[in-house]
Design a protein around this motif. Structure first.
Motif, mmCIF file in Angstrom:
data_model
loop_
_atom_site.group_PDB
_atom_site.id
_atom_site.type_symbol
_atom_site.label_atom_id
_atom_site.label_comp_id
_atom_site.label_asym_id
_atom_site.label_seq_id
_atom_site.Cartn_x
_atom_site.Cartn_y
_atom_site.Cartn_z
ATOM 1 N N UNK A 76 0.812 -1.212 0.000
ATOM 2 C CA UNK A 76 0.000 0.000 0.000
ATOM 3 C C UNK A 76 0.842 1.258 0.000
ATOM 4 N N UNK A 77 1.924 1.266 0.819
ATOM 5 C CA UNK A 77 2.814 2.438 0.861
ATOM 6 C C UNK A 77 3.495 2.658 -0.473
ATOM 7 N N UNK A 109 -3.847 -6.465 -0.687
ATOM 8 C CA UNK A 109 -2.386 -6.562 -0.661
ATOM 9 C C UNK A 109 -1.733 -5.439 0.142
ATOM 10 N N UNK A 110 -2.512 -4.445 0.559
ATOM 11 C CA UNK A 110 -1.932 -3.218 1.119
ATOM 12 C C UNK A 110 -1.026 -3.476 2.321
ATOM 13 N N UNK A 111 -1.416 -4.354 3.234
ATOM 14 C CA UNK A 111 -0.698 -4.531 4.491
ATOM 15 C C UNK A 111 0.488 -5.483 4.363
ATOM 16 N N UNK A 113 4.116 -6.777 3.262
ATOM 17 C CA UNK A 113 5.398 -6.190 2.928
ATOM 18 C C UNK A 113 5.733 -6.475 1.464
ATOM 19 N N UNK A 114 6.351 -5.494 0.828
ATOM 20 C CA UNK A 114 6.603 -5.646 -0.602
ATOM 21 C C UNK A 114 7.610 -6.764 -0.860
ATOM 22 N N UNK A 115 8.531 -7.008 0.122
ATOM 23 C CA UNK A 115 9.506 -8.077 -0.092
ATOM 24 C C UNK A 115 8.868 -9.456 0.033
ATOM 25 N N UNK A 116 7.644 -9.518 0.584
ATOM 26 C CA UNK A 116 6.956 -10.793 0.728
ATOM 27 C C UNK A 116 6.175 -11.188 -0.524
ATOM 28 N N UNK A 117 6.101 -10.287 -1.487
ATOM 29 C CA UNK A 117 5.420 -10.622 -2.740
ATOM 30 C C UNK A 117 6.281 -11.591 -3.548
ATOM 31 N N UNK A 118 5.648 -12.604 -4.072
ATOM 32 C CA UNK A 118 6.329 -13.562 -4.940
ATOM 33 C C UNK A 118 5.409 -13.915 -6.097
ATOM 34 N N UNK A 119 5.955 -14.529 -7.119
ATOM 35 C CA UNK A 119 5.149 -14.919 -8.271
ATOM 36 C C UNK A 119 4.041 -15.876 -7.844
ATOM 37 N N UNK A 120 4.380 -16.828 -6.975
ATOM 38 C CA UNK A 120 3.380 -17.803 -6.513
ATOM 39 C C UNK A 120 2.253 -17.113 -5.754
ATOM 40 N N UNK A 121 2.617 -16.164 -4.876
ATOM 41 C CA UNK A 121 1.605 -15.461 -4.081
ATOM 42 C C UNK A 121 0.707 -14.620 -4.988
ATOM 43 N N UNK A 122 1.283 -13.925 -5.975
ATOM 44 C CA UNK A 122 0.493 -13.073 -6.864
ATOM 45 C C UNK A 122 -0.453 -13.907 -7.708
ATOM 46 N N UNK A 123 0.019 -15.055 -8.233
ATOM 47 C CA UNK A 123 -0.856 -15.915 -9.033
ATOM 48 C C UNK A 123 -2.007 -16.470 -8.185
ATOM 49 N N UNK A 124 -1.726 -16.801 -6.915
ATOM 50 C CA UNK A 124 -2.795 -17.270 -6.025
ATOM 51 C C UNK A 124 -3.808 -16.163 -5.777
ATOM 52 N N UNK A 125 -3.319 -14.943 -5.640
ATOM 53 C CA UNK A 125 -4.215 -13.794 -5.461
ATOM 54 C C UNK A 125 -5.098 -13.610 -6.694
ATOM 55 N N UNK A 126 -4.533 -13.761 -7.898
ATOM 56 C CA UNK A 126 -5.305 -13.632 -9.141
ATOM 57 C C UNK A 126 -6.368 -14.724 -9.238
ATOM 58 N N UNK A 127 -5.986 -15.959 -8.880
ATOM 59 C CA UNK A 127 -6.964 -17.056 -8.948
ATOM 60 C C UNK A 127 -8.125 -16.814 -7.989
ATOM 61 N N UNK A 128 -7.804 -16.287 -6.815
ATOM 62 C CA UNK A 128 -8.864 -15.983 -5.846
ATOM 63 C C UNK A 128 -9.805 -14.917 -6.395
ATOM 64 N N UNK A 129 -9.265 -13.928 -7.091
ATOM 65 C CA UNK A 129 -10.088 -12.881 -7.694
ATOM 66 C C UNK A 129 -11.004 -13.459 -8.776
ATOM 67 N N UNK A 130 -10.450 -14.345 -9.622
ATOM 68 C CA UNK A 130 -11.255 -14.947 -10.692
ATOM 69 C C UNK A 130 -12.383 -15.789 -10.098
#
Length: 451
Positions: A76-77, A109-111, A113-130
């Motif tokens: 978020x920051x 995703x706001x809370x 940490x940016x270093x905790x973002x990974x490809x696996x985490x982002x793809x899981x987030x996208x699947x949850x949105x779909x």
């Protein structure tokens, strides 16, 4: 002389050391505040100079590298920082759209940490949105924003790599735009007098202007003697707010047809403007007409005529389709529409009507005839049929393809006057060739063996 003992650091002053992996670590104690206990904190950076600056408080620690060589900022920051950076390069309407998309879709995703973002985490987030009902088109839209923000973090040295790069995304939905048929277009034009600003509909069908460009027109943008309209601005959220056109290519000059020029001349006499900066289509108070008011009138007209409830932008699609059907070359159409590339024009606006498709397929008949006598057509007859299917005024490319000759041969015939033509000097349509002159040329060379 006695050796001096190195001075010891004071309590809580902090320390700097080099790690085995080559990075520099800064460690110090954050004093207790607001009921929280004092705690030990570490920051990581690439050079000793950066480490000393952090220790001396000359560098905001949130910008420095934390665990695993990445930043301690939250998503978020960082998105707030990125939006501030984009304020100078984005139009206000686009910036508002970005903020809306971030608020609606990226808030979970706001809370983190940016270093905790990974490809696996982002793809899981996208699947949850779909699975939650978000359409593939919307998912692609907010992925584009997240990808840009993280790419900027890599550029600034905040991240070592973009975790959103290479994410598996849903297939982009096929975009099928609506287009009015010729009969529907004629019906619409004949009944535009039923609404106060019907001339705006006729102008959109005759020039392909966007609705924001139409309502932002001033009389200084139109030269009725030369029959040219210049697009210099578009309307913002408020009627009085005028912005630069959508892209740099949207700044353009559009030649007007005789009917459109006469229509605008009659409107000029009706409005009797006093200055060149007077709006072409003023509201009741003399200010700029609101785009949403024009849309409402347009929708009302469609309902009255029992026509499909297409958006106002469909008029722009219809203009592009009619232009291609009469033989306008792709580059000229792209310039008139204000696009950055011919490819985009063809992908989005090249909608062919059923009548045009049948006419084009008729040009292929000579290749697949079932009757022997038709298979024996002479080369002259085949070429003549192809020329007759072309528009009354042809380009060099249409002439060359219809007559099955090379570009060099076509240029030689036109430059030497063998085939009469008008040389305009325009790069996009240098030669204007009448179909009757091409048919005469085919008749003259009919008996030549090389033909």
């Amino acid at each position: 002389m006695k050796n001096k003992t190195p001075l010891r650091r004071a309590h809580h002053e902090g320390s700097v050391r080099r790690r085995p992996d080559g990075r520099w670590e800064v460690r110090f104690t954050i004093p207790a505040s607001d009921g929280e206990k004092a705690r030990r904190k570490s920051y990581y950076c690439h050079t000793k100079q950066e480490a000393v600056q952090i220790l001396r408080g000359q560098w905001d620690p949130q910008w420095n590298l934390g665990p695993n060589g990445t930043t301690l900022l939250t998503v978020g920051e960082w998105l707030e920082i990125w939006l501030e950076h984009k304020e100078l390069s984005l139009k206000p309407s686009t910036l508002r759209h970005y903020k809306s998309v971030i608020r609606c879709h990226l808030k979970p995703l706001f809370r983190r940490r940016i270093y905790q973002l990974s490809l696996t985490y982002i793809e899981a987030f996208y699947r949850e949105k779909l699975h939650g009902g978000v359409s593939p088109g919307t998912l692609l839209a907010f992925h584009k924003i997240l990808h840009q923000a993280l790419r900027y973090a890599v550029k600034e040295g905040i991240l070592l790599s973009n975790p959103a790069a290479g994410a598996d995304l849903p297939t982009r939905p096929v975009y099928t735009a609506n287009v009015f048929s010729r009969s529907q277009q004629l019906q619409l034009i004949e009944n535009t007098e039923m609404i106060p600003y019907g001339i705006c509909i006729r102008l959109a069908l005759g020039t392909g202007l966007r609705i924001g460009e139409i309502v932002a027109l001033q009389w200084g943008d139109i030269d009725l003697s030369e029959r040219v309209l210049k697009v210099r601005r578009t309307q913002g959220e408020r009627a009085e707010e005028t912005l630069s056109p959508k892209t740099k290519n949207s700044h353009r000059a559009i030649p007007l047809t005789q009917n459109t020029a006469e229509d605008l001349a009659a409107w000029f006499k009706k409005m009797e403007p006093t200055t060149l900066d007077t709006p072409v289509f003023p509201d009741e108070d003399g200010g700029y007409l609101l785009a949403r008011k024009l849309r409402a009138e347009y929708k009302q007209l469609l309902e009255t005529l029992h026509l499909p409830s297409y958006s106002f932008h469909t008029l722009r699609h219809t203009f592009a389709t009619r232009a291609l059907e009469v033989g306008m070359d792709y580059k000229t159409l792209s310039i008139l529409l204000g696009h950055s590339s011919v490819t985009f024009t063809l992908d989005v606006y090249a909608h062919c009507s059923d009548t045009h498709k049948r006419r084009e397929m008729a040009r292929m008949e000579y290749e697949y005839q079932e009757f022997p006598e038709e298979l024996m057509l002479s080369r002259y007859e085949r070429y003549r049929r192809q020329v007759e299917a072309c528009p009354e005024v042809m380009t060099k490319e249409q002439f060359r393809i219809a007559c099955h000759i090379s570009k060099r041969k076509a240029k030689e015939l036109l430059d030497n006057g063998v085939v009469p033509c008008e040389i305009t000097g325009n790069k996009t349509w240098k030669y204007r060739i009448r179909k009757s002159d091409v048919l005469s040329y085919l008749e003259r060379v009919r008996g030549v063996k090389s033909f």
